[in-house]
Design a protein around this motif. Sequence first.
Motif, PDB file in Angstrom:
ATOM      1  N   PRO A 100     -13.423   6.357   9.165  1.00  0.00           N
ATOM      2  CA  PRO A 100     -13.402   5.305   8.131  1.00  0.00           C
ATOM      3  C   PRO A 100     -12.183   5.431   7.221  1.00  0.00           C
ATOM      4  O   PRO A 100     -11.650   6.518   7.032  1.00  0.00           O
ATOM      5  N   PHE A 101     -11.776   4.304   6.670  1.00  0.00           N
ATOM      6  CA  PHE A 101     -10.670   4.274   5.711  1.00  0.00           C
ATOM      7  C   PHE A 101     -11.240   4.716   4.365  1.00  0.00           C
ATOM      8  O   PHE A 101     -12.033   4.021   3.752  1.00  0.00           O
ATOM      9  N   THR A 102     -10.850   5.889   3.901  1.00  0.00           N
ATOM     10  CA  THR A 102     -11.483   6.502   2.734  1.00  0.00           C
ATOM     11  C   THR A 102     -10.703   6.250   1.447  1.00  0.00           C
ATOM     12  O   THR A 102      -9.574   5.740   1.466  1.00  0.00           O
ATOM     13  N   THR A 103     -11.305   6.668   0.351  1.00  0.00           N
ATOM     14  CA  THR A 103     -10.642   6.598  -0.950  1.00  0.00           C
ATOM     15  C   THR A 103      -9.404   7.490  -0.958  1.00  0.00           C
ATOM     16  O   THR A 103      -8.404   7.160  -1.585  1.00  0.00           O
ATOM     17  N   GLY A 104      -9.472   8.607  -0.254  1.00  0.00           N
ATOM     18  CA  GLY A 104      -8.316   9.497  -0.156  1.00  0.00           C
ATOM     19  C   GLY A 104      -7.137   8.807   0.518  1.00  0.00           C
ATOM     20  O   GLY A 104      -5.976   9.007   0.109  1.00  0.00           O
ATOM     21  N   ASP A 105      -7.411   8.019   1.540  1.00  0.00           N
ATOM     22  CA  ASP A 105      -6.355   7.266   2.203  1.00  0.00           C
ATOM     23  C   ASP A 105      -5.713   6.269   1.238  1.00  0.00           C
ATOM     24  O   ASP A 105      -4.499   6.100   1.204  1.00  0.00           O
ATOM     25  N   LYS A 106      -6.551   5.620   0.445  1.00  0.00           N
ATOM     26  CA  LYS A 106      -6.059   4.639  -0.529  1.00  0.00           C
ATOM     27  C   LYS A 106      -5.201   5.314  -1.593  1.00  0.00           C
ATOM     28  O   LYS A 106      -4.139   4.811  -1.963  1.00  0.00           O
ATOM     29  N   LYS A 107      -5.660   6.467  -2.085  1.00  0.00           N
ATOM     30  CA  LYS A 107      -4.922   7.174  -3.136  1.00  0.00           C
ATOM     31  C   LYS A 107      -3.590   7.712  -2.621  1.00  0.00           C
ATOM     32  O   LYS A 107      -2.586   7.676  -3.328  1.00  0.00           O
ATOM     33  N   LEU A 108      -3.580   8.209  -1.398  1.00  0.00           N
ATOM     34  CA  LEU A 108      -2.338   8.712  -0.812  1.00  0.00           C
ATOM     35  C   LEU A 108      -1.321   7.582  -0.672  1.00  0.00           C
ATOM     36  O   LEU A 108      -0.142   7.753  -0.991  1.00  0.00           O
ATOM     37  N   GLY A 109      -1.793   6.422  -0.251  1.00  0.00           N
ATOM     38  CA  GLY A 109      -0.911   5.258  -0.168  1.00  0.00           C
ATOM     39  C   GLY A 109      -0.446   4.797  -1.538  1.00  0.00           C
ATOM     40  O   GLY A 109       0.692   4.355  -1.703  1.00  0.00           O
ATOM     41  N   LEU A 110      -1.322   4.912  -2.530  1.00  0.00           N
ATOM     42  CA  LEU A 110      -0.964   4.525  -3.889  1.00  0.00           C
ATOM     43  C   LEU A 110       0.134   5.430  -4.444  1.00  0.00           C
ATOM     44  O   LEU A 110       1.091   4.960  -5.051  1.00  0.00           O
ATOM     45  N   TRP A 111       0.019   6.744  -4.211  1.00  0.00           N
ATOM     46  CA  TRP A 111       1.055   7.673  -4.673  1.00  0.00           C
ATOM     47  C   TRP A 111       2.395   7.365  -4.007  1.00  0.00           C
ATOM     48  O   TRP A 111       3.439   7.417  -4.657  1.00  0.00           O
ATOM     49  N   LEU A 112       2.348   7.047  -2.738  1.00  0.00           N
ATOM     50  CA  LEU A 112       3.573   6.680  -2.030  1.00  0.00           C
ATOM     51  C   LEU A 112       4.183   5.431  -2.643  1.00  0.00           C
ATOM     52  O   LEU A 112       5.394   5.376  -2.904  1.00  0.00           O
ATOM     53  N   ILE A 157       3.167  -3.444   1.637  1.00  0.00           N
ATOM     54  CA  ILE A 157       2.263  -4.127   2.574  1.00  0.00           C
ATOM     55  C   ILE A 157       1.364  -3.101   3.263  1.00  0.00           C
ATOM     56  O   ILE A 157       0.160  -3.327   3.435  1.00  0.00           O
ATOM     57  N   GLY A 158       1.926  -1.959   3.660  1.00  0.00           N
ATOM     58  CA  GLY A 158       1.138  -0.902   4.285  1.00  0.00           C
ATOM     59  C   GLY A 158       0.060  -0.372   3.363  1.00  0.00           C
ATOM     60  O   GLY A 158      -1.057  -0.069   3.793  1.00  0.00           O
ATOM     61  N   ARG A 159       0.373  -0.276   2.089  1.00  0.00           N
ATOM     62  CA  ARG A 159      -0.614   0.178   1.105  1.00  0.00           C
ATOM     63  C   ARG A 159      -1.725  -0.855   0.933  1.00  0.00           C
ATOM     64  O   ARG A 159      -2.892  -0.524   0.732  1.00  0.00           O
ATOM     65  N   GLY A 160      -1.398  -2.142   1.030  1.00  0.00           N
ATOM     66  CA  GLY A 160      -2.372  -3.194   0.829  1.00  0.00           C
ATOM     67  C   GLY A 160      -3.245  -3.492   2.027  1.00  0.00           C
ATOM     68  O   GLY A 160      -4.153  -4.324   1.940  1.00  0.00           O
ATOM     69  N   VAL A 161      -3.036  -2.800   3.120  1.00  0.00           N
ATOM     70  CA  VAL A 161      -3.814  -3.037   4.341  1.00  0.00           C
ATOM     71  C   VAL A 161      -5.301  -2.778   4.121  1.00  0.00           C
ATOM     72  O   VAL A 161      -6.142  -3.446   4.712  1.00  0.00           O
ATOM     73  N   PHE A 162      -5.625  -1.834   3.229  1.00  0.00           N
ATOM     74  CA  PHE A 162      -7.043  -1.490   3.042  1.00  0.00           C
ATOM     75  C   PHE A 162      -7.853  -2.662   2.499  1.00  0.00           C
ATOM     76  O   PHE A 162      -9.066  -2.686   2.632  1.00  0.00           O
ATOM     77  N   ARG A 163      -7.201  -3.659   1.906  1.00  0.00           N
ATOM     78  CA  ARG A 163      -7.917  -4.818   1.364  1.00  0.00           C
ATOM     79  C   ARG A 163      -8.316  -5.822   2.443  1.00  0.00           C
ATOM     80  O   ARG A 163      -9.156  -6.682   2.207  1.00  0.00           O
ATOM     81  N   LYS A 164      -7.694  -5.733   3.595  1.00  0.00           N
ATOM     82  CA  LYS A 164      -7.977  -6.676   4.685  1.00  0.00           C
ATOM     83  C   LYS A 164      -9.386  -6.464   5.222  1.00  0.00           C
ATOM     84  O   LYS A 164      -9.911  -5.352   5.237  1.00  0.00           O
ATOM     85  N   ASN A 165      -9.970  -7.534   5.701  1.00  0.00           N
ATOM     86  CA  ASN A 165     -11.305  -7.481   6.271  1.00  0.00           C
ATOM     87  C   ASN A 165     -11.185  -7.269   7.792  1.00  0.00           C
ATOM     88  O   ASN A 165     -11.503  -8.158   8.577  1.00  0.00           O
ATOM     89  N   ILE A 166     -10.695  -6.093   8.159  1.00  0.00           N
ATOM     90  CA  ILE A 166     -10.530  -5.719   9.573  1.00  0.00           C
ATOM     91  C   ILE A 166     -11.147  -4.338   9.778  1.00  0.00           C
ATOM     92  O   ILE A 166     -11.534  -3.679   8.821  1.00  0.00           O
ATOM     93  N   SER A 167     -11.200  -3.925  11.006  1.00  0.00           N
ATOM     94  CA  SER A 167     -11.807  -2.622  11.295  1.00  0.00           C
ATOM     95  C   SER A 167     -10.949  -1.497  10.715  1.00  0.00           C
ATOM     96  O   SER A 167      -9.751  -1.651  10.501  1.00  0.00           O
ATOM     97  N   ASP A 168     -11.608  -0.374  10.492  1.00  0.00           N
ATOM     98  CA  ASP A 168     -10.896   0.781   9.940  1.00  0.00           C
ATOM     99  C   ASP A 168      -9.802   1.273  10.886  1.00  0.00           C
ATOM    100  O   ASP A 168      -8.751   1.722  10.435  1.00  0.00           O
ATOM    101  N   ALA A 169     -10.045   1.181  12.177  1.00  0.00           N
ATOM    102  CA  ALA A 169      -9.031   1.607  13.151  1.00  0.00           C
ATOM    103  C   ALA A 169      -7.769   0.754  13.014  1.00  0.00           C
ATOM    104  O   ALA A 169      -6.647   1.262  13.050  1.00  0.00           O
TER     105      ALA A 169
END
Length: 144
Positions: A34-46, A100-112
Amino acid sequence: MLKGLLDLHNLLRWFILILLLVNIIKNYASINKPFTTGDKKLGLWLMICAHTTFLVGLILLIIKLTQLPAGVSVMKNDALRFSFVEHPVAMLIAIVLITIGRGVFRKNISDAKKHTRAATLFLLALIVILAMIPWATSSLVPGM
């Protein structure tokens, strides 16, 4: 002041490169997770680091533009064209890819798909950044 800004710009470059590598590896390794909060935070720091570096770069660009002698043609000089046109435009493209890569988590698509798209966009940004860093004229270690 100019040297301090340039050193900060060079230092932040390393943070971006490291964060890009970590994000790419983490997203490719987590494709079936699953796309986790950690993934989101790592992208946010980047994204924060990349935008901060871009702003410092814009300040440096403006300062250097004001120091150009009158009548100098930027487009006819390879070094000036790289510094004032090619490098900033390429970095803007990389920042857009990172955002755009950071904003991918907002899309309504599968985690993969989220992991794959984010990793691909971050990889493209990494390639652009590595290609357009002035390796020959910048110090590897800021302040040196």
